[in-house]
Design a protein around this motif. Structure first.
Motif: not given
Length: 52
Positions: A17-25, A30-37
């Motif tokens: 999830l953190f990797g996905g958030a990093y790549s989508l940032f 908004p999606l990256a913040i949701a994945l990070a949460a």
């Protein structure tokens, strides 16, 4: 399932999830913040499951 396996699965999920958030940032914040949460929730769940 043993405690060790569950903890490892939750930590792996948090990593994905953190990797996905990093790549989508850069493209979708908004999606990256949701994945990070969700990653934070998975990591906290793993830690609490280890303590229990």
């Amino acid at each position: 399932m043993s405690t060790d396996v569950t903890t490892i699965i939750l930590l792996a999920l948090a990593g994905f999830l953190f990797g996905g958030a990093y790549s989508l940032f850069k493209t979708s914040r908004p999606l990256a913040i949701a994945l990070a949460a969700c990653g934070v929730l998975a990591a906290v769940g793993a830690i609490l499951y280890m303590i229990k």
